[in-house]
Design a protein around this motif. Structure first.
Motif, PDB file in Angstrom:
ATOM      1  N   ASP A 173       0.822  -1.202   0.000  1.00  0.00           N
ATOM      2  CA  ASP A 173       0.000   0.000   0.000  1.00  0.00           C
ATOM      3  C   ASP A 173       0.864   1.263   0.000  1.00  0.00           C
ATOM      4  O   ASP A 173       0.605   2.207  -0.739  1.00  0.00           O
ATOM      5  N   MET A 174       1.908   1.278   0.816  1.00  0.00           N
ATOM      6  CA  MET A 174       2.802   2.426   0.887  1.00  0.00           C
ATOM      7  C   MET A 174       3.465   2.715  -0.460  1.00  0.00           C
ATOM      8  O   MET A 174       3.743   3.877  -0.781  1.00  0.00           O
ATOM      9  N   LEU A 175       3.712   1.671  -1.241  1.00  0.00           N
ATOM     10  CA  LEU A 175       4.399   1.828  -2.517  1.00  0.00           C
ATOM     11  C   LEU A 175       3.443   2.035  -3.687  1.00  0.00           C
ATOM     12  O   LEU A 175       3.869   2.099  -4.834  1.00  0.00           O
ATOM     13  N   GLY A 176       2.148   2.144  -3.391  1.00  0.00           N
ATOM     14  CA  GLY A 176       1.181   2.474  -4.420  1.00  0.00           C
ATOM     15  C   GLY A 176       0.523   1.292  -5.104  1.00  0.00           C
ATOM     16  O   GLY A 176      -0.169   1.472  -6.102  1.00  0.00           O
ATOM     17  N   TYR A 177       0.733   0.096  -4.591  1.00  0.00           N
ATOM     18  CA  TYR A 177       0.069  -1.078  -5.155  1.00  0.00           C
ATOM     19  C   TYR A 177      -1.336  -1.171  -4.573  1.00  0.00           C
ATOM     20  O   TYR A 177      -1.513  -1.089  -3.365  1.00  0.00           O
ATOM     21  N   ARG A 178      -2.312  -1.379  -5.422  1.00  0.00           N
ATOM     22  CA  ARG A 178      -3.689  -1.527  -4.953  1.00  0.00           C
ATOM     23  C   ARG A 178      -3.973  -2.954  -4.507  1.00  0.00           C
ATOM     24  O   ARG A 178      -4.906  -3.195  -3.749  1.00  0.00           O
ATOM     25  N   ASP A 179      -3.170  -3.890  -4.999  1.00  0.00           N
ATOM     26  CA  ASP A 179      -3.410  -5.309  -4.749  1.00  0.00           C
ATOM     27  C   ASP A 179      -2.130  -5.957  -4.220  1.00  0.00           C
ATOM     28  O   ASP A 179      -1.119  -5.993  -4.916  1.00  0.00           O
ATOM     29  N   VAL A 180      -2.173  -6.460  -3.000  1.00  0.00           N
ATOM     30  CA  VAL A 180      -1.001  -7.079  -2.393  1.00  0.00           C
ATOM     31  C   VAL A 180      -0.567  -8.315  -3.168  1.00  0.00           C
ATOM     32  O   VAL A 180       0.622  -8.630  -3.235  1.00  0.00           O
ATOM     33  N   TYR A 181      -1.500  -9.005  -3.798  1.00  0.00           N
ATOM     34  CA  TYR A 181      -1.154 -10.201  -4.567  1.00  0.00           C
ATOM     35  C   TYR A 181      -0.374  -9.830  -5.830  1.00  0.00           C
ATOM     36  O   TYR A 181       0.559 -10.533  -6.214  1.00  0.00           O
ATOM     37  N   PHE A 182      -0.755  -8.733  -6.465  1.00  0.00           N
ATOM     38  CA  PHE A 182      -0.016  -8.270  -7.637  1.00  0.00           C
ATOM     39  C   PHE A 182       1.382  -7.817  -7.229  1.00  0.00           C
ATOM     40  O   PHE A 182       2.366  -8.106  -7.914  1.00  0.00           O
ATOM     41  N   PHE A 183       1.479  -7.114  -6.102  1.00  0.00           N
ATOM     42  CA  PHE A 183       2.782  -6.714  -5.577  1.00  0.00           C
ATOM     43  C   PHE A 183       3.652  -7.942  -5.330  1.00  0.00           C
ATOM     44  O   PHE A 183       4.818  -7.988  -5.741  1.00  0.00           O
ATOM     45  N   SER A 184       3.095  -8.944  -4.677  1.00  0.00           N
ATOM     46  CA  SER A 184       3.854 -10.159  -4.378  1.00  0.00           C
ATOM     47  C   SER A 184       4.310 -10.853  -5.659  1.00  0.00           C
ATOM     48  O   SER A 184       5.438 -11.356  -5.733  1.00  0.00           O
ATOM     49  N   LYS A 185       3.450 -10.859  -6.669  1.00  0.00           N
ATOM     50  CA  LYS A 185       3.799 -11.489  -7.944  1.00  0.00           C
ATOM     51  C   LYS A 185       4.958 -10.751  -8.603  1.00  0.00           C
ATOM     52  O   LYS A 185       5.927 -11.379  -9.052  1.00  0.00           O
ATOM     53  N   GLN A 186       4.900  -9.424  -8.660  1.00  0.00           N
ATOM     54  CA  GLN A 186       5.984  -8.647  -9.258  1.00  0.00           C
ATOM     55  C   GLN A 186       7.270  -8.812  -8.452  1.00  0.00           C
ATOM     56  O   GLN A 186       8.350  -8.924  -9.022  1.00  0.00           O
ATOM     57  N   PHE A 187       7.160  -8.817  -7.144  1.00  0.00           N
ATOM     58  CA  PHE A 187       8.336  -8.965  -6.290  1.00  0.00           C
ATOM     59  C   PHE A 187       9.003 -10.314  -6.557  1.00  0.00           C
ATOM     60  O   PHE A 187      10.214 -10.392  -6.729  1.00  0.00           O
ATOM     61  N   ARG A 188       8.217 -11.376  -6.619  1.00  0.00           N
ATOM     62  CA  ARG A 188       8.747 -12.720  -6.854  1.00  0.00           C
ATOM     63  C   ARG A 188       9.378 -12.830  -8.243  1.00  0.00           C
ATOM     64  O   ARG A 188      10.430 -13.440  -8.402  1.00  0.00           O
ATOM     65  N   GLN A 189       8.757 -12.230  -9.243  1.00  0.00           N
ATOM     66  CA  GLN A 189       9.299 -12.282 -10.606  1.00  0.00           C
ATOM     67  C   GLN A 189      10.667 -11.620 -10.691  1.00  0.00           C
ATOM     68  O   GLN A 189      11.520 -12.056 -11.450  1.00  0.00           O
ATOM     69  N   ARG A 190      10.888 -10.585  -9.910  1.00  0.00           N
ATOM     70  CA  ARG A 190      12.127  -9.826 -10.015  1.00  0.00           C
ATOM     71  C   ARG A 190      13.189 -10.232  -9.012  1.00  0.00           C
ATOM     72  O   ARG A 190      14.358  -9.932  -9.211  1.00  0.00           O
ATOM     73  N   THR A 191      12.810 -10.909  -7.935  1.00  0.00           N
ATOM     74  CA  THR A 191      13.808 -11.300  -6.931  1.00  0.00           C
ATOM     75  C   THR A 191      13.937 -12.804  -6.782  1.00  0.00           C
ATOM     76  O   THR A 191      14.919 -13.273  -6.210  1.00  0.00           O
ATOM     77  N   GLY A 192      12.947 -13.553  -7.240  1.00  0.00           N
ATOM     78  CA  GLY A 192      12.962 -14.997  -7.063  1.00  0.00           C
ATOM     79  C   GLY A 192      12.426 -15.448  -5.716  1.00  0.00           C
ATOM     80  O   GLY A 192      12.389 -16.644  -5.438  1.00  0.00           O
ATOM     81  N   LEU A 193      12.042 -14.497  -4.883  1.00  0.00           N
ATOM     82  CA  LEU A 193      11.503 -14.799  -3.547  1.00  0.00           C
ATOM     83  C   LEU A 193      10.210 -14.032  -3.326  1.00  0.00           C
ATOM     84  O   LEU A 193      10.020 -12.944  -3.870  1.00  0.00           O
ATOM     85  N   SER A 194       9.355 -14.600  -2.504  1.00  0.00           N
ATOM     86  CA  SER A 194       8.174 -13.846  -2.074  1.00  0.00           C
ATOM     87  C   SER A 194       8.633 -12.747  -1.126  1.00  0.00           C
ATOM     88  O   SER A 194       9.736 -12.831  -0.561  1.00  0.00           O
ATOM     89  N   PRO A 195       7.833 -11.711  -0.913  1.00  0.00           N
ATOM     90  CA  PRO A 195       8.229 -10.691   0.053  1.00  0.00           C
ATOM     91  C   PRO A 195       8.514 -11.262   1.444  1.00  0.00           C
ATOM     92  O   PRO A 195       9.505 -10.908   2.083  1.00  0.00           O
ATOM     93  N   SER A 196       7.682 -12.193   1.899  1.00  0.00           N
ATOM     94  CA  SER A 196       7.909 -12.805   3.211  1.00  0.00           C
ATOM     95  C   SER A 196       9.176 -13.646   3.208  1.00  0.00           C
ATOM     96  O   SER A 196       9.941 -13.632   4.179  1.00  0.00           O
ATOM     97  N   GLY A 197       9.397 -14.361   2.130  1.00  0.00           N
ATOM     98  CA  GLY A 197      10.616 -15.168   2.011  1.00  0.00           C
ATOM     99  C   GLY A 197      11.856 -14.289   1.993  1.00  0.00           C
ATOM    100  O   GLY A 197      12.889 -14.632   2.571  1.00  0.00           O
ATOM    101  N   TYR A 198      11.766 -13.148   1.309  1.00  0.00           N
ATOM    102  CA  TYR A 198      12.886 -12.197   1.279  1.00  0.00           C
ATOM    103  C   TYR A 198      13.171 -11.674   2.683  1.00  0.00           C
ATOM    104  O   TYR A 198      14.326 -11.624   3.102  1.00  0.00           O
ATOM    105  N   ARG A 199      12.124 -11.336   3.406  1.00  0.00           N
ATOM    106  CA  ARG A 199      12.301 -10.812   4.763  1.00  0.00           C
ATOM    107  C   ARG A 199      12.991 -11.847   5.657  1.00  0.00           C
ATOM    108  O   ARG A 199      13.869 -11.523   6.448  1.00  0.00           O
ATOM    109  N   ARG A 200      12.606 -13.121   5.517  1.00  0.00           N
ATOM    110  CA  ARG A 200      13.232 -14.175   6.323  1.00  0.00           C
ATOM    111  C   ARG A 200      14.692 -14.416   5.930  1.00  0.00           C
ATOM    112  O   ARG A 200      15.492 -14.822   6.758  1.00  0.00           O
ATOM    113  N   SER A 201      15.038 -14.165   4.658  1.00  0.00           N
ATOM    114  CA  SER A 201      16.386 -14.482   4.178  1.00  0.00           C
ATOM    115  C   SER A 201      17.431 -13.415   4.521  1.00  0.00           C
ATOM    116  O   SER A 201      18.615 -13.669   4.407  1.00  0.00           O
ATOM    117  N   VAL A 202      16.981 -12.226   4.898  1.00  0.00           N
ATOM    118  CA  VAL A 202      17.945 -11.158   5.194  1.00  0.00           C
ATOM    119  C   VAL A 202      18.061 -10.905   6.669  1.00  0.00           C
ATOM    120  O   VAL A 202      17.314 -11.252   7.480  1.00  0.00           O
TER     121      VAL A 202
END
Length: 76
Positions: free
Chosen positions: A47-76
């Motif tokens: 929401d802070m980054l202007g995405y209306r849909d958290v699922y679309f955000f998660s999809k774009q994040f995964r496509q570009r990083t190879g990890l889900s947002p939650s998975g990225y948070r756990r890995s760092v």
């Protein structure tokens, strides 16, 4: 005073990517920092980054990083 097509062409020549890809890259980088350094929920970050849909955000994040947002948070 540029047409949208000409602006995109000039932007791509200058930055190497289209304005849309530049915005997505910028949002994903901001999301990485927020996931790393804040305790905000993934939905709130989307929401802070202007995405209306958290699922679309998660999809774009995964496509570009190879990890889900939650998975990225756990890995760092």
């Amino acid at each position: 005073y540029l047409s949208p097509d000409h602006f995109i062409r000039v932007f791509r020549q200058t930055a190497g990517v289209t304005p849309g890809e530049f915005m997505i890259h910028s949002r994903i980088e901001a999301a990485k920092n927020l996931l790393r350094f804040s305790s905000h929920s993934v939905a709130h970050i989307a929401d802070m980054l202007g995405y209306r849909d958290v699922y679309f955000f998660s999809k774009q994040f995964r496509q570009r990083t190879g990890l889900s947002p939650s998975g990225y948070r756990r890995s760092v």
